[in-house]
Design an enzyme around this catalytic site. Structure first.
Site, PDB file in Angstrom:
ATOM      1  CB  CYS A  86      -0.913   0.004   1.220  1.00 39.83           C
ATOM      2  SG  CYS A  86      -2.059   1.399   1.219  1.00 39.83           S
ATOM      3  CB  CYS A  95      -1.614   3.893   8.097  1.00 37.25           C
ATOM      4  SG  CYS A  95      -2.592   4.516   6.704  1.00 37.25           S
ATOM      5  CB  CYS A 122      -1.169  -0.176   8.283  1.00 38.70           C
ATOM      6  SG  CYS A 122      -1.951  -1.401   7.198  1.00 38.70           S
ATOM      7  CB  CYS A 171     -15.856  -7.183   6.130  1.00 35.84           C
ATOM      8  SG  CYS A 171     -17.228  -7.050   7.263  1.00 35.84           S
ATOM      9  CB  CYS A 221     -18.868  -4.863   4.933  1.00 32.27           C
ATOM     10  SG  CYS A 221     -17.839  -3.518   5.576  1.00 32.27           S
ATOM     11  CB  CYS A 241     -18.562   0.225   8.809  1.00 31.14           C
ATOM     12  SG  CYS A 241     -17.480  -0.613   9.988  1.00 31.14           S
ATOM     13  NE  ARG A 287     -17.715  -4.864  13.251  1.00 32.01           N
ATOM     14  CZ  ARG A 287     -18.070  -5.389  12.101  1.00 32.01           C
ATOM     15  NH1 ARG A 287     -17.245  -6.128  11.456  1.00 32.01           N
ATOM     16  NH2 ARG A 287     -19.254  -5.149  11.601  1.00 32.01           N
TER      17      ARG A 287
HETATM   18  N1  SAM Z   1      -6.712   0.654   2.912  1.00 31.89           N
HETATM   19  C1  SAM Z   1      -8.026   0.953   3.328  1.00 31.89           C
HETATM   20  C2  SAM Z   1      -8.067   2.078   4.342  1.00 31.89           C
HETATM   21  O1  SAM Z   1      -7.093   2.261   5.064  1.00 31.89           O
HETATM   22  O2  SAM Z   1      -9.117   2.724   4.421  1.00 31.89           O
HETATM   23  C3  SAM Z   1      -8.776  -0.243   3.882  1.00 31.89           C
HETATM   24  C4  SAM Z   1      -8.030  -1.293   4.708  1.00 31.89           C
HETATM   25  S1  SAM Z   1      -7.324  -0.720   6.245  1.00 31.89           S
HETATM   26  C5  SAM Z   1      -6.328  -2.082   6.696  1.00 31.89           C
HETATM   27  C6  SAM Z   1      -8.735  -0.706   7.339  1.00 31.89           C
HETATM   28  C7  SAM Z   1      -8.524  -0.314   8.769  1.00 31.89           C
HETATM   29  O3  SAM Z   1      -7.863  -1.352   9.468  1.00 31.89           O
HETATM   30  C8  SAM Z   1      -7.707   0.903   9.077  1.00 31.89           C
HETATM   31  O4  SAM Z   1      -8.397   2.093   8.909  1.00 31.89           O
HETATM   32  C9  SAM Z   1      -7.366   0.686  10.538  1.00 31.89           C
HETATM   33  O5  SAM Z   1      -8.345   1.283  11.359  1.00 31.89           O
HETATM   34  C10 SAM Z   1      -7.413  -0.831  10.694  1.00 31.89           C
HETATM   35  N2  SAM Z   1      -6.082  -1.378  11.017  1.00 31.89           N
HETATM   36  C11 SAM Z   1      -5.042  -1.548  10.170  1.00 31.89           C
HETATM   37  N3  SAM Z   1      -3.960  -2.041  10.801  1.00 31.89           N
HETATM   38  C12 SAM Z   1      -4.319  -2.184  12.099  1.00 31.89           C
HETATM   39  C13 SAM Z   1      -3.632  -2.646  13.262  1.00 31.89           C
HETATM   40  N4  SAM Z   1      -2.355  -3.032  13.211  1.00 31.89           N
HETATM   41  N5  SAM Z   1      -4.297  -2.677  14.433  1.00 31.89           N
HETATM   42  C14 SAM Z   1      -5.584  -2.270  14.491  1.00 31.89           C
HETATM   43  N6  SAM Z   1      -6.289  -1.825  13.420  1.00 31.89           N
HETATM   44  C15 SAM Z   1      -5.657  -1.779  12.255  1.00 31.89           C
HETATM   45 FE1  SF4 Z   2      -2.879   1.224   3.329  1.00 35.27          FE
HETATM   46 FE2  SF4 Z   2      -2.938   0.059   5.704  1.00 35.27          FE
HETATM   47 FE3  SF4 Z   2      -3.208   2.685   5.524  1.00 35.27          FE
HETATM   48 FE4  SF4 Z   2      -5.206   1.084   4.634  1.00 35.27          FE
HETATM   49  S1  SF4 Z   2      -4.502   1.308   6.737  1.00 35.27           S
HETATM   50  S2  SF4 Z   2      -4.353   2.903   3.616  1.00 35.27           S
HETATM   51  S3  SF4 Z   2      -3.976  -0.658   3.878  1.00 35.27           S
HETATM   52  S4  SF4 Z   2      -1.372   1.505   4.939  1.00 35.27           S
END
Ligand code: SAM
Ligand code: SF4
Ligand code: DTB
Length: 343
Positions: free
Chosen positions: A59, A63, A66, A103, A134, A194, A266
Site C-alpha cells: 500500500c 499509516c 499498518c 467484509c 461490506c 462503518c 464492534r
Molecule cells: N486501505 C483501506 C483504508 O485504510 O481505508 C482499507 C483497509 S485498512 C487495513 C482498514 C482499517 O484497518 C484501518 O483504517 C485501521 O483502522 C485498521 N487497522 C489496520 N492495521 C491495524 C492494526 N495493526 N491494528 C488495528 N487496526 C488496524
Molecule cells: Fe494502506 Fe494500511 Fe493505511 Fe489502509 S490502513 S491505507 S492498507 S497503509
C-alpha cells in the site's frame, strides 16, 4: 427510522460532555452504557462478520500502525486482487460457519476503476449467498460510491482512526478531511457507514474523546462503529508501544455506546490479546459486533472454536440476519429480526 426513535439520538454532543463521560467512575459509566444498550438492543445478541483481505500489502499510504504499508518491512507477502470465484468460496465458508456479513478489505489508497469492477462482481457473488456485504477500499469518489451502492454493497468501512489533532502523527499521506469527504460520499450514495478507530497508538484521553465526538456529531451516526485495539506488528513504527489499560479500552466502548445508542459498536481488532473476561466486559459495556474467523486482514483473530465457547459460556447468540436485506435505502437493521438464524 421512526421519528420517535430518531429524536432519541443526539448529534450535538459537546466535547466536554464526551470527556465527562470518560471521567465517570467506571461503574457509573458501565451502568449507563449497559442500560442504554438494553433499551435499544437484545443485550445477548452479537452481530458476526467475517473479514477477508482481497488485496494484500504494497500500500502506498504510510499509516504507522499498518503492516500493509509498502514503507515498512514487516515480512508480509503482497498479493494481487483475488479472483471472484475464490472470494465467493471464502464467503460461503464464512456463511456456513455462522457469519451473516462478509467484509472485503483491500490495501488501496483508493481503488482504480478496473479494480472496482471486479469488487462489484465480488459483491454480487457474496449477495447471491444471502450474506450482507461490506468493503473497505480506501478513499472513494462520489461516483465510485454510487457504483458500489448500485451493486448492492450494504456497508462501507472507512475509519477516522484517531482525533483530527493526532491524525498527522499517524498518517502523513492523506488528511483527516479526506476521510470525512469519503464518508460523505458513502452516505450520499445511500450505503450504511462503518467508521471507527484504533486505541493504543500513543493518543491521549482527549484524542479518544475527540475521535468519538467526531463520529457522534456526524449528520447521521455510523451504523457500525469499530473500536480496534492496536495490533502491534514488528516492523511498523508503532510496534513496541505500551499495552492499553483494559479498563481504558472498555471506557471507549461504553462511551461510544452512550453517544451512539442505536449503532452497532464492534469489538474489532485486538481480541487475540484480550482475556475472555475483558471481552465479556466489553459486551456488557455495549459492544455488539465482532469479527469471527481465524484471521483479520493479515493478523490473527481468535480461533472459531474459542469464540463459540465464549458465546456459549456467556449465553450470547449471533444476531439473526436482518429480515429485509439492505437495498440502498436508509434505515436501521438493528431491531429487525430475521427468519434465518445465523448459527
Ligand atoms: N486501505 C483501506 C483504508 O485504510 O481505508 C482499507 C483497509 S485498512 C487495513 C482498514 C482499517 O484497518 C484501518 O483504517 C485501521 O483502522 C485498521 N487497522 C489496520 N492495521 C491495524 C492494526 N495493526 N491494528 C488495528 N487496526 C488496524
Ligand atoms: Fe494502506 Fe494500511 Fe493505511 Fe489502509 S490502513 S491505507 S492498507 S497503509
Ligand atoms: C476495522 O475497523 N478493523 C478491520 C476492518 N475494519 C477492516 C481491520 C483490522 C486489521 C488489523 C490488522 C490486520 O489484520 O492487518
Amino acid at each position: 427510522m421512526h421519528v420517535a426513535a430518531a429524536a432519541e439520538l443526539r448529534h450535538d454532543w459537546r466535547l466536554d460532555e464526551v470527556r465527562a463521560l470518560f471521567d465517570l467512575p467506571f461503574n457509573d459509566l458501565l451502568f449507563r452504557a449497559h442500560a442504554l444498550h438494553r433499551r435499544h438492543f437484545d443485550a445477548n445478541a452479537v452481530q458476526v462478520s467475517t473479514l477477508l483481505s482481497i488485496k494484500t500489502g504494497a500500500c502506498p499510504e504510510d499509516c504507522k500502525y499498518c503492516p500493509q504499508s509498502a514503507r515498512y518491512s514487516t515480512g508480509l507477502k503482497a498479493e494481487k486482487l483475488m479472483e471472484v470465484e475464490e472470494v465467493a468460496a471464502r464467503a460461503q465458508l464464512a456463511r456456513d460457519a455462522g457469519a451473516t456479513r462478509f467484509c472485503m478489505g483491500a490495501a488501496y489508497r483508493s481503488p482504480k476503476d478496473k479494480d472496482l469492477d471486479r469488487v462489484i462482481e465480488m459483491i454480487h457473488a457474496v449477495r447471491a449467498l444471502g450474506m450482507q456485504t461490506c468493503a473497505t477500499l480506501g478513499m472513494l469518489t462520489a461516483e465510485q460510491a454510487h457504483k458500489l451502492a448500485a451493486a448492492g454493497l450494504d456497508y462501507y468501512n472507512h475509519n477516522i482512526d484517531t482525533s483530527e489533532e493526532y491524525y498527522g502523527e499517524i498518517i502523513s499521506t492523506r488528511r483527516f478531511q479526506d476521510r470525512l469527504d469519503t464518508l460523505q460520499h458513502v452516505r450520499a450514495a445511500g450505503m450504511h457507514v462503518c467508521c471507527g478507530g484504533i486505541i493504543g497508538m500513543g493518543e491521549g484521553l482527549q484524542d479518544r474523546a475527540a475521535m468519538l465526538h467526531t463520529l457522534a456529531t456526524l449528520p447521521q451516526h455510523p451504523e457500525s462503529v469499530p473500536i480496534n485495539q492496536l495490533v502491534q506488528v514488528a516492523g511498523t513504527p508503532l510496534s513496541g508501544r505500551d499495552a492499553v489499560d483494559p479498563f481504558e479500552f472498555i471506557r471507549v466502548i461504553a462511551t461510544a455506546r452512550i453517544l451512539m445508542p442505536k449503532s452497532h459498536v464492534r469489538l474489532s481488532a485486538g481480541r487475540s490479546e484480550m482475556s475472555d473476561e475483558m471481552q465479556a466486559l466489553a459486551f456488557f459495556a455495549g459492544a455488539n459486533s465482532i469479527f469471527y474467523g481465524e484471521k483479520l486482514l493479515t493478523t490473527e483473530n481468535p480461533q472459531q472454536d474459542a469464540d463459540r465457547r465464549l458465546f456459549a459460556r456467556l449465553g450470547i447468540h449471533a444476531e439473526p440476519y436482518p429480515s429485509e436485506p439492505h437495498r440502498g435505502h436508509m434505515g436501521s437493521h438493528a431491531q429487525e429480526h430475521g427468519r434465518r438464524a445465523a448459527t
